[in-house]
Write an enzyme that holds these catalytic residues in place. Structure first.
Site, PDB file in Angstrom:
ATOM      1  N   VAL A 176       0.838  -1.207   0.000  1.00 23.33           N
ATOM      2  CA  VAL A 176       0.000   0.000   0.000  1.00 23.33           C
ATOM      3  C   VAL A 176       0.867   1.249   0.000  1.00 23.33           C
ATOM      4  CG1 VAL A 176      -1.602   1.373   1.402  1.00 23.33           C
ATOM      5  CG2 VAL A 176      -2.030  -1.068   1.035  1.00 23.33           C
ATOM      6  N   GLU A 177       1.945   1.231   0.771  1.00 19.59           N
ATOM      7  CA  GLU A 177       2.773   2.427   0.900  1.00 19.59           C
ATOM      8  C   GLU A 177       3.512   2.790  -0.394  1.00 19.59           C
ATOM      9  OE1 GLU A 177       3.001   4.615   3.192  1.00 19.59           O
ATOM     10  OE2 GLU A 177       1.885   3.669   4.821  1.00 19.59           O
ATOM     11  N   THR A 178       4.156   1.812  -1.022  1.00 16.30           N
ATOM     12  CA  THR A 178       5.052   2.164  -2.143  1.00 16.30           C
ATOM     13  C   THR A 178       4.969   1.228  -3.343  1.00 16.30           C
ATOM     14  OG1 THR A 178       6.898   0.883  -1.181  1.00 16.30           O
ATOM     15  CG2 THR A 178       6.728   3.211  -0.577  1.00 16.30           C
TER      16      THR A 178
END
Length: 310
Positions: free
Chosen positions: A93-95
């Site tokens: 989700v982050e990167t």
């Protein structure tokens, strides 16, 4: 410059070096715009939010990431008790597994938000202090580790590396999990994996506890206002939860800890609900959003299911 001198004094840093770093920062109008609050009345939509993350490109990348880092994920799960699926979900989700770590100079992003945070934001004063603290942490971190404070790039909020740690989180929770003598969240997936696991453990992750259970409602007993009053903070015992009209089944009825009613809006469609545990609340300490937490949980679990089905 007054901030720089005060920071240098409190952190025992060279005042000339701190002044030099701050003076080279550029104000980025895009950062101010991106930090501005959404217009009032903007509807939230869990189904649309979920679809941004549980989608083919991210699922394929997540499977590759899990396969390429299987031993580090297993070791992190064994040492910290945090499921590999949750670690994989966060980094996805982050990167998108390192594909989108941000292209803003961290020094620019943090300095912009420390001194030009949008005044239209309802929590502008609090957020300004937060970003001044993060700028201080960033300069201390780079000075201590020898990283070039003018070179590092991250998100528009100053988050860095595969797991998008803010400088304070890097200082407190990032670990050298690959044993090479340094912490590198930009290039070492092993350090990123261990650091995410360490973060959740530090915030109270309880090994083996589910993050949430399905929940339905008994219309005759339902007191939804009371159930939603604590927001996502687990407050109700199973007995008090069901007494207010929540309906649980199976393992949820034996859950020993507190629960929270988590509400997810779906635009004009009916809202979704789950019974969140203390571990669900822990996931929200990474990003204070129940939508984010559900996306992380479901992305990791979906990737795990796909791998097991092969």
């Amino acid at each position: 410059m007054a901030f720089a001198d005060d920071l240098a004094n409190r952190r025992n840093l060279d005042p000339a070096w701190v002044r030099q770093q701050v003076s080279q920062a550029q104000r980025i109008p895009t950062v101010v715009r991106l930090m501005a609050p959404a217009p009032r009345g903007t509807p939230k939509n869990w189904a649309a939010y979920r679809a941004r993350f549980i989608e083919p490109v991210r699922l394929r990348a997540g499977q590759r990431f899990w396969e390429n880092n299987r031993s580090a994920l297993a070791r992190a799960e064994a040492e910290f008790g945090v499921p590999a699926s949750l670690i994989v979900g966060v980094i996805g989700v982050e990167t998108l597994y390192g594909q989108h770590t941000g292209n803003f100079r961290v020094i620019d992003a943090l300095t912009t938000l420390a001194f030009d945070f949008p005044t239209s934001h309802p929590r502008a004063a609090v957020r300004t202090e937060f970003f001044r603290s993060e700028l201080e942490q960033y300069l201390s971190l780079t000075q201590r580790t020898g990283m070039d404070p003018q070179a590092l790039r991250g998100s528009y909020a100053g988050a860095m590396g595969w797991p998008q740690f803010m400088p304070s989180s890097w200082a407190r929770y990032a670990i050298d999990f690959d044993g090479d003598g340094q912490v590198d969240l930009f290039n070492s997936t092993t350090d990123a994996i261990g650091s995410v696991a360490n973060y959740f453990k530090a915030f109270g992750w309880q090994t083996g506890q589910p993050t949430h259970f399905p929940v339905a409602f008994d219309a005759e007993k339902l007191d939804k206002d009371a159930l939603l009053a604590p927001d996502i903070l687990p407050t109700f015992s199973v007995t008090s939860f069901t007494a207010k009209g929540a309906v649980l089944e199976g393992a949820a009825l034996q859950h020993p800890g507190p629960l929270a009613l988590v509400e997810l809006e779906n635009g004009p469609a009916p809202r979704s609900y789950v019974a969140g545990t203390e571990n669900f609340y822990v996931v929200t300490r990474y990003n204070w959003s129940s939508y984010y937490a559900m996306a992380v949980i479901e992305l990791g679990e979906t990737i795990q299911t796909l791998l097991e089905a092969r």
